[in-house]
Motif scaffolding. Structure first.
Motif, PDB file in Angstrom:
ATOM      1  N   ARG A   1     -10.683 -10.670  10.269  1.00  0.00           N
ATOM      2  CA  ARG A   1     -10.299 -10.713  11.685  1.00  0.00           C
ATOM      3  C   ARG A   1     -10.168  -9.314  12.284  1.00  0.00           C
ATOM      4  NH1 ARG A   1      -7.025 -15.473  10.564  1.00  0.00           N
ATOM      5  NH2 ARG A   1      -5.279 -14.117   9.999  1.00  0.00           N
ATOM      6  N   GLN A   2     -10.238  -8.281  11.441  1.00  0.00           N
ATOM      7  CA  GLN A   2     -10.115  -6.902  11.939  1.00  0.00           C
ATOM      8  C   GLN A   2     -11.282  -6.577  12.873  1.00  0.00           C
ATOM      9  OE1 GLN A   2      -7.414  -4.921  11.039  1.00  0.00           O
ATOM     10  NE2 GLN A   2      -6.709  -6.809  10.044  1.00  0.00           N
ATOM     11  N   ALA A   3     -11.016  -5.728  13.852  1.00  0.00           N
ATOM     12  CA  ALA A   3     -12.049  -5.383  14.839  1.00  0.00           C
ATOM     13  C   ALA A   3     -13.043  -4.369  14.299  1.00  0.00           C
ATOM     14  CB  ALA A   3     -11.391  -4.829  16.100  1.00  0.00           C
ATOM     15  N   ASN A   4     -12.585  -3.487  13.403  1.00  0.00           N
ATOM     16  CA  ASN A   4     -13.502  -2.498  12.841  1.00  0.00           C
ATOM     17  C   ASN A   4     -13.057  -2.102  11.443  1.00  0.00           C
ATOM     18  OD1 ASN A   4     -11.632  -0.061  13.119  1.00  0.00           O
ATOM     19  ND2 ASN A   4     -11.753  -0.807  15.239  1.00  0.00           N
ATOM     20  N   GLY A   5     -13.992  -1.504  10.712  1.00  0.00           N
ATOM     21  CA  GLY A   5     -13.736  -1.112   9.327  1.00  0.00           C
ATOM     22  C   GLY A   5     -14.776  -1.707   8.403  1.00  0.00           C
ATOM     23  N   ILE A   6     -14.622  -1.449   7.101  1.00  0.00           N
ATOM     24  CA  ILE A   6     -15.593  -1.944   6.106  1.00  0.00           C
ATOM     25  C   ILE A   6     -14.902  -2.913   5.158  1.00  0.00           C
ATOM     26  CG2 ILE A   6     -17.035  -1.307   4.119  1.00  0.00           C
ATOM     27  CD1 ILE A   6     -17.745   1.238   5.435  1.00  0.00           C
ATOM     28  N   ILE A   7     -15.572  -4.042   4.904  1.00  0.00           N
ATOM     29  CA  ILE A   7     -15.128  -4.997   3.888  1.00  0.00           C
ATOM     30  C   ILE A   7     -16.262  -5.094   2.861  1.00  0.00           C
ATOM     31  CG2 ILE A   7     -14.490  -7.381   3.400  1.00  0.00           C
ATOM     32  CD1 ILE A   7     -13.538  -7.548   6.356  1.00  0.00           C
ATOM     33  N   LEU A   8     -15.934  -4.947   1.588  1.00  0.00           N
ATOM     34  CA  LEU A   8     -16.952  -4.976   0.533  1.00  0.00           C
ATOM     35  C   LEU A   8     -16.766  -6.192  -0.364  1.00  0.00           C
ATOM     36  CD1 LEU A   8     -16.904  -1.202  -0.527  1.00  0.00           C
ATOM     37  CD2 LEU A   8     -18.638  -2.355   0.867  1.00  0.00           C
ATOM     38  N   VAL A   9     -17.890  -6.798  -0.761  1.00  0.00           N
ATOM     39  CA  VAL A   9     -17.887  -7.879  -1.758  1.00  0.00           C
ATOM     40  C   VAL A   9     -18.626  -7.332  -2.967  1.00  0.00           C
ATOM     41  CG1 VAL A   9     -18.558 -10.244  -2.281  1.00  0.00           C
ATOM     42  CG2 VAL A   9     -17.923  -9.629   0.052  1.00  0.00           C
ATOM     43  N   THR A  10     -17.993  -7.357  -4.147  1.00  0.00           N
ATOM     44  CA  THR A  10     -18.604  -6.756  -5.333  1.00  0.00           C
ATOM     45  C   THR A  10     -18.774  -7.786  -6.443  1.00  0.00           C
ATOM     46  OG1 THR A  10     -16.635  -6.095  -6.580  1.00  0.00           O
ATOM     47  CG2 THR A  10     -17.275  -4.682  -4.748  1.00  0.00           C
ATOM     48  N   GLY A  11     -19.673  -7.461  -7.350  1.00  0.00           N
ATOM     49  CA  GLY A  11     -19.940  -8.334  -8.489  1.00  0.00           C
ATOM     50  C   GLY A  11     -21.380  -8.180  -8.934  1.00  0.00           C
ATOM     51  N   PRO A  12     -21.708  -8.661 -10.135  1.00  0.00           N
ATOM     52  CA  PRO A  12     -23.084  -8.544 -10.627  1.00  0.00           C
ATOM     53  C   PRO A  12     -24.031  -9.493  -9.902  1.00  0.00           C
ATOM     54  CG  PRO A  12     -21.746  -9.792 -12.169  1.00  0.00           C
ATOM     55  CD  PRO A  12     -20.819  -9.301 -11.108  1.00  0.00           C
ATOM     56  N   THR A  13     -25.321  -9.351 -10.142  1.00  0.00           N
ATOM     57  CA  THR A  13     -26.309 -10.260  -9.558  1.00  0.00           C
ATOM     58  C   THR A  13     -26.002 -11.697  -9.989  1.00  0.00           C
ATOM     59  OG1 THR A  13     -27.960  -8.516  -9.674  1.00  0.00           O
ATOM     60  CG2 THR A  13     -28.777 -10.761  -9.416  1.00  0.00           C
ATOM     61  N   GLY A  14     -26.096 -12.631  -9.051  1.00  0.00           N
ATOM     62  CA  GLY A  14     -25.867 -14.043  -9.378  1.00  0.00           C
ATOM     63  C   GLY A  14     -24.409 -14.428  -9.447  1.00  0.00           C
ATOM     64  N   SER A  15     -23.516 -13.620  -8.846  1.00  0.00           N
ATOM     65  CA  SER A  15     -22.088 -13.955  -8.906  1.00  0.00           C
ATOM     66  C   SER A  15     -21.598 -14.654  -7.645  1.00  0.00           C
ATOM     67  CB  SER A  15     -21.258 -12.691  -9.163  1.00  0.00           C
ATOM     68  OG  SER A  15     -21.466 -11.732  -8.141  1.00  0.00           O
ATOM     69  N   GLY A  16     -22.521 -14.978  -6.723  1.00  0.00           N
ATOM     70  CA  GLY A  16     -22.134 -15.746  -5.538  1.00  0.00           C
ATOM     71  C   GLY A  16     -21.780 -14.912  -4.324  1.00  0.00           C
ATOM     72  N   LYS A  17     -22.106 -13.611  -4.350  1.00  0.00           N
ATOM     73  CA  LYS A  17     -21.766 -12.736  -3.212  1.00  0.00           C
ATOM     74  C   LYS A  17     -22.445 -13.207  -1.919  1.00  0.00           C
ATOM     75  CE  LYS A  17     -23.293  -8.842  -5.052  1.00  0.00           C
ATOM     76  NZ  LYS A  17     -23.848  -9.347  -6.320  1.00  0.00           N
ATOM     77  N   THR A  18     -23.714 -13.615  -2.024  1.00  0.00           N
ATOM     78  CA  THR A  18     -24.463 -14.064  -0.847  1.00  0.00           C
ATOM     79  C   THR A  18     -23.802 -15.286  -0.210  1.00  0.00           C
ATOM     80  OG1 THR A  18     -26.514 -13.206  -1.771  1.00  0.00           O
ATOM     81  CG2 THR A  18     -26.719 -14.818  -0.021  1.00  0.00           C
ATOM     82  N   SER A  19     -23.404 -16.256  -1.039  1.00  0.00           N
ATOM     83  CA  SER A  19     -22.746 -17.469  -0.514  1.00  0.00           C
ATOM     84  C   SER A  19     -21.472 -17.106   0.227  1.00  0.00           C
ATOM     85  CB  SER A  19     -22.426 -18.444  -1.655  1.00  0.00           C
ATOM     86  OG  SER A  19     -23.602 -19.015  -2.169  1.00  0.00           O
ATOM     87  N   THR A  20     -20.678 -16.187  -0.350  1.00  0.00           N
ATOM     88  CA  THR A  20     -19.421 -15.780   0.284  1.00  0.00           C
ATOM     89  C   THR A  20     -19.690 -15.113   1.631  1.00  0.00           C
ATOM     90  OG1 THR A  20     -18.394 -15.470  -1.878  1.00  0.00           O
ATOM     91  CG2 THR A  20     -17.342 -14.382  -0.010  1.00  0.00           C
ATOM     92  N   LEU A  21     -20.659 -14.197   1.662  1.00  0.00           N
ATOM     93  CA  LEU A  21     -20.955 -13.472   2.900  1.00  0.00           C
ATOM     94  C   LEU A  21     -21.504 -14.397   3.978  1.00  0.00           C
ATOM     95  CD1 LEU A  21     -22.410 -10.026   1.755  1.00  0.00           C
ATOM     96  CD2 LEU A  21     -20.314 -10.438   3.027  1.00  0.00           C
TER      97      LEU A  21
END
Length: 563
Positions: free
Chosen positions: A317-337
């Protein structure tokens, strides 16, 4: 088995009393079934009114004293069992060979009292016959699919042998009158895709080898052997798929990428991402299946706890800044994003993405794909996006210093930036950004938080049982539903680190990751392993599975299971 009933097909009126007694069919249903004649198999006819056909088949096996088999095509060596009997013979008797060894052939049938075919088949094959009872629909479907596939593979192999060169195959999808050879390859590719959808595969691997090409499916994170093709047929199948993916069919020396859009049997549009790799025996092709129903889930389906959901929503909900999703390939990062972006993409917001490649086309976003051949990189893409009046920017992956610097710049100029990094856990993302050349004060100024994640296999609901430990822990058993693995489906484990003032004080040049981890745990972060233990205690997965996918916790007693 009563002698009088030998070589008699199953009769509905003789089965109904026992089914009513067992509670599988109600008395009213039995009366209705008895009045209406049918040419269908009795179990299929009964199942049309509601009862589960598989359960009825299991009951029949026990009733007649024969072993029950739930047919799993992945456990059948199709190329070996199909030649044991002709298509006509299998069709006429509604039987399917499912296994063979030096002494025995295992044959599935849904007519346990019909044995006229046994003696002749045993004599021809010079092996004894072992009978099993299987679902009549599965038998018929597998007869159709297996024999059509083997015929296509054999036909394609013969044509290739005659031609002597796979490049002579006419594999163009746009020809009005494809020759027989092309039709064989089309059938094989069609079967491959339909089969992959049916088996819930996330990836299809087609691998050329010296003797036989191999096809494997990745299901719930693990690879399963599916079929073997002759080498020339493997090459033809790869060429067909390259053609469909608008790739250069003639270029076999360098890796290529492509995309194919198709529809699943349920009618849902599915995108396939193709990637080729030259190997010693030809081109290997991997297809990643992007099913919208898998990629775009509700937050409740992702596996986030209610506390983690609140933390994640507060961050996004923040207006600005960086949020990172980390993990190896195939860990579901795309689904979360994608799930997060779908929720953020309201009519009042301009949401833009730069991806390599675009995982799934989503109308709610403005998506741009990286094109290295024309110098459209992540960094130049972000630079262009900043002139497009964006509110939210999603960067597919921060891989290098230039991309990281542009992401920081975007965050500093008032944009919310979401991206991914490859790190083992959430605190390691800060040291990774520093390794990429980002100054500690810029990380302090822009980083809102980091979420690390893994995918853990869930226990099969059909066969899991209580473990001999404290709490509600369950253990894997294995059944036909889960291919004896004990697991079916996957869910996410999450570790959310919110960068508050205490953490900012620890972000110094050469930041101590362990100190960051301890401070994060103190402020309420649940580590990946702790999140896994919660799922173990909830009876959703096993300790062994959590230990397999999560990094170790030096600061927690995460091995304690139970309340």
């Amino acid at each position: 088995m009563p002698t009088a009933l030998h070589d008699h097909p199953l009769e509905l009126h003789k089965l109904l009393p026992d089914l009513v007694e067992q509670g599988l069919v109600t008395a009213d249903m039995a009366q209705r079934l008895a009045k209406e004649p049918s040419t269908q198999h009795p179990l299929e006819y009964i199942a049309a009114l509601g009862p589960c056909l598989e359960r009825l088949t299991q009951w029949l096996a026990g009733h007649v004293g024969q072993p029950y088999l739930r047919i799993d095509p992945l456990n059948i060596d199709v190329a070996t069992v199909v030649p044991l009997m002709s298509h006509g013979f299998a069709q006429r008797h509604a039987i399917l060979a499912v296994a063979v060894d030096a002494q025995t052939v295992t044959v599935a049938s849904a007519q346990p009292y019909v044995c006229g075919w046994e003696a002749g088949l045993a004599q021809v094959l010079k092996r004894s016959i072992k009978r099993v009872v299987a679902n009549p629909k599965d038998i018929q479907r597998c007869i159709d699919e297996f024999y059509r596939l083997v015929k296509s593979v054999s036909g394609a192999d013969q044509k290739v042998a005659v031609a002597g060169n796979v490049d002579l195959l006419n594999l163009g999808a746009g020809d009005k009158e494809p020759d027989a050879n092309d039709a064989h390859i089309v059938n094989i590719v069609d079967w491959l895709l339909q089969y992959a959808f049916g088996q819930r595969a996330s990836d299809i691997h087609i691998e050329p080898c010296r003797e036989q090409g191999r096809v494997r499916f990745r299901i719930d994170g693990l690879l399963h052997d599916v079929y073997q093709f002759p080498p020339q047929v493997t090459m033809a199948v790869v060429s067909r798929l390259k053609s469909l993916g608008r790739m250069n069919v003639a270029e076999k020396r360098k890796p290529q990428d492509g995309r194919v859009k198709t529809k699943s049997p349920a009618g849902v549009e599915v995108e396939l991402r193709l990637s080729t790799l030259p190997t010693a025996f030809g081109e290997k092709l991997v297809m990643r299946i992007f099913d919208p129903q898998v990629l775009l889930k509700d937050f409740d389906q992702l596996g986030l706890s209610s506390e983690d959901q609140q933390r994640w929503h507060a961050m996004t909900r923040q207006a600005n800044g960086i949020i990172l999703v980390t993990g190896p390939t195939g860990s579901g990062k795309t689904s979360t994003l994608y799930t997060t972006l779908k929720r953020l993409a309201t009519r009042e917001v301009n949401l833009c993405t730069v991806e390599d490649p675009i995982e799934m086309v989503e109308p709610a976003f403005n998506q741009m794909q990286v094109q290295h051949n024309i110098d459209l990189t992540f960094a130049s893409g972000i630079r262009a996006l900043l002139r497009q009046d964006p509110d939210i920017i999603m960067i597919g992956e921060i891989r290098d210093q230039e991309t990281a610097e542009m992401a920081i710049q975007a965050a500093l100029t008032g944009h919310l930036v979401l991206s991914t990094l490859h790190t083992n856990d959430a605190p390691s993302a800060i040291s990774r950004l520093q390794e990429l050349g980002i100054a500690h004060y810029l990380i302090k100024a822009t980083l809102i938080g980091v979420m690390a994640q893994r995918l853990v296999r869930l226990l099969c609901p059909h066969c899991k049982r209580a473990a001999n430990t404290a709490g509600d822990a369950q253990e894997a058993v294995g059944c036909a539903q889960c291919r004896d693995s004990g697991y079916r489906g996957r869910a996410g484990l999450y570790e959310i680190m919110v960068v508050d003032e205490k953490l900012k004080a620890l972000i110094t040049p050469g930041a101590d990751v362990q100190a960051l981890r301890r401070a994060s745990l103190a402020q309420g972060m649940h580590s990946l392993r702790m999140a896994g233990i919660d799922k173990v205690n909830a009876g959703l997965t096993t300790l062994a599975e959590v230990l397999r996918v999560t990094p170790g916790d030096s600061d927690t007693n995460a091995f304690i299971v139970g309340p």
